[in-house]
Design a protein around this motif. Structure first.
Motif, short mmCIF file in Angstrom:
data_model
loop_
_atom_site.label_atom_id
_atom_site.label_comp_id
_atom_site.label_asym_id
_atom_site.label_seq_id
_atom_site.Cartn_x
_atom_site.Cartn_y
_atom_site.Cartn_z
N PRO A 54 0.86 -0.95 0.16
CA PRO A 54 0.01 -0.02 -0.16
C PRO A 54 0.79 1.29 -0.02
O PRO A 54 0.54 2.25 -0.74
N ALA A 55 1.71 1.33 0.95
CA ALA A 55 2.92 2.42 0.84
C ALA A 55 3.53 2.84 -0.45
O ALA A 55 3.64 3.72 -1.01
N GLY A 56 3.79 1.61 -1.14
CA GLY A 56 4.64 1.53 -2.51
C GLY A 56 3.78 1.97 -3.40
O GLY A 56 4.04 2.96 -4.35
N ARG A 57 2.59 1.60 -3.59
CA ARG A 57 1.40 2.22 -4.41
C ARG A 57 1.24 3.83 -4.19
O ARG A 57 1.02 4.26 -5.30
N SER A 58 1.39 4.05 -3.09
CA SER A 58 1.02 5.47 -2.78
C SER A 58 2.12 6.40 -3.32
O SER A 58 2.06 7.26 -3.78
N VAL A 59 3.53 5.90 -2.81
CA VAL A 59 4.42 6.68 -3.40
C VAL A 59 4.71 6.58 -4.93
O VAL A 59 5.05 7.76 -5.45
N PHE A 60 4.48 5.37 -5.59
CA PHE A 60 4.47 5.49 -6.87
C PHE A 60 3.45 6.38 -7.56
O PHE A 60 3.56 6.86 -8.56
N ARG A 61 2.29 6.25 -7.13
CA ARG A 61 1.11 7.05 -7.77
C ARG A 61 1.73 9.01 -7.46
O ARG A 61 1.36 9.30 -8.69
N GLU A 62 2.23 9.11 -6.53
CA GLU A 62 2.65 10.42 -6.40
C GLU A 62 3.80 10.73 -7.49
O GLU A 62 3.99 11.65 -8.02
N PHE A 63 4.64 9.85 -7.95
CA PHE A 63 5.73 9.81 -9.01
C PHE A 63 5.03 9.91 -9.97
O PHE A 63 5.37 10.72 -10.91
N LEU A 64 3.98 9.14 -10.40
CA LEU A 64 3.36 9.12 -11.50
C LEU A 64 2.75 10.51 -11.72
O LEU A 64 2.74 11.05 -12.98
N ARG A 65 2.28 10.97 -10.81
CA ARG A 65 1.66 12.41 -11.00
C ARG A 65 2.66 13.22 -11.38
O ARG A 65 2.20 14.25 -12.13
N GLU A 67 4.86 12.60 -13.42
CA GLU A 67 5.14 12.44 -14.93
C GLU A 67 4.06 12.66 -15.67
O GLU A 67 3.81 12.20 -16.93
N TYR A 68 2.95 12.98 -15.07
CA TYR A 68 1.42 13.30 -15.55
C TYR A 68 0.92 12.06 -16.13
O TYR A 68 0.42 11.84 -17.25
N SER A 69 1.20 11.17 -15.56
CA SER A 69 0.63 9.63 -16.03
C SER A 69 -0.04 9.06 -14.89
O SER A 69 -0.10 7.61 -14.71
N GLU A 70 -0.27 9.80 -13.79
CA GLU A 70 -1.32 9.09 -12.72
C GLU A 70 -2.38 8.30 -13.04
O GLU A 70 -3.04 7.42 -12.32
N GLU A 71 -2.99 8.69 -14.33
CA GLU A 71 -4.03 8.18 -14.45
C GLU A 71 -3.94 6.67 -14.80
O GLU A 71 -4.97 5.64 -14.71
N ASN A 72 -2.72 6.13 -15.20
CA ASN A 72 -2.49 4.74 -15.03
C ASN A 72 -2.81 4.05 -14.00
O ASN A 72 -3.43 3.13 -13.87
N SER A 154 15.02 5.30 -10.11
CA SER A 154 16.23 6.42 -10.26
C SER A 154 15.87 7.63 -9.90
O SER A 154 16.50 8.63 -9.98
N SER A 155 14.48 7.83 -9.56
CA SER A 155 14.05 9.14 -9.35
C SER A 155 14.57 9.65 -7.79
O SER A 155 14.98 9.07 -6.97
N PRO A 156 14.54 11.07 -7.69
CA PRO A 156 14.85 11.79 -6.43
C PRO A 156 13.85 11.13 -5.24
O PRO A 156 14.18 11.00 -4.19
N THR A 157 12.91 10.87 -5.74
CA THR A 157 11.77 10.57 -4.61
C THR A 157 12.01 8.92 -4.03
O THR A 157 12.08 9.15 -2.85
#
Length: 173
Positions: A54-65, A67-72, A154-157
């Motif tokens: 759950p924490a991973g999905r949350s952090v990954f979702r923020e990263f996707l945001r 990159e303008y691909s949070e909709e995925n 490889s992201s700063p996040t």
């Protein structure tokens, strides 16, 4: 192999893992604010580990945001929710909303699907089921795995989370 069979096998394997492991719902933000250092490190081991946390999905979702691909991620989560639904009236409504929000070419949150998958969904929408979007969900999962996940690692996040985890480990020693 250079042909599509290796890609198809990877899709089948990812789908089996996704279906075999029941996912925990995304908790509130406070619950995913501080994943353990071990959990953060495990996300680099495989995309499946990231997506089953759950924490991973949350952090990954923020990263996707960023990159303008949070909709995925939103589409993938909506499909998971749909698959858990047993009431056919609710399935019909959720399927319609998922279609309008993520599949319709008129949607600002449209996900990138190939024409074969899109046509399949259009046919299945005549009588939606909890599995109407399975092929599309797998296509988006594969897209996130191959495209966004390597950039996330490889992201700063992600690096900041790793550093925070190592500094916690060293201060506890």
């Amino acid at each position: 192999c250079c042909c599509g069979c290796s890609w198809a096998e990877e899709r089948r394997r990812a789908w089996r893992v996704s279906r075999e492991n029941k996912l925990q719902p995304l908790p509130g933000c406070e619950a995913c604010a501080t994943p353990s250092p071990e959990e953060v490190r495990s996300w680099a081991q495989s995309f499946d580990k990231l997506m089953h946390s759950p924490a991973g999905r949350s952090v990954f979702r923020e990263f996707l945001r960023t990159e303008y691909s949070e909709e995925n991620m939103l589409f993938w989560l909506a499909c998971e929710e749909l698959k858990a639904e047993a009431n056919q009236h609710v399935v019909d409504e959720k399927a319609r909303l998922i279609y309008e929000d993520y599949v319709s070419i008129l949607s600002p949150k449209e996900v990138s699907l190939d024409s074969r998958v899109r046509e399949g969904i259009n046919k299945k929408m005549q009588e939606p089921s909890a599995h109407t979007f399975d092929d599309a969900q797998l296509q988006i999962y594969t897209l996130m795995h191959r495209d966004s996940y390597p950039r996330f690692l490889s992201s700063p996040t992600y690096r900041a989370l790793l550093l925070r985890g190592s500094s916690q480990s060293s201060s506890e020693a």
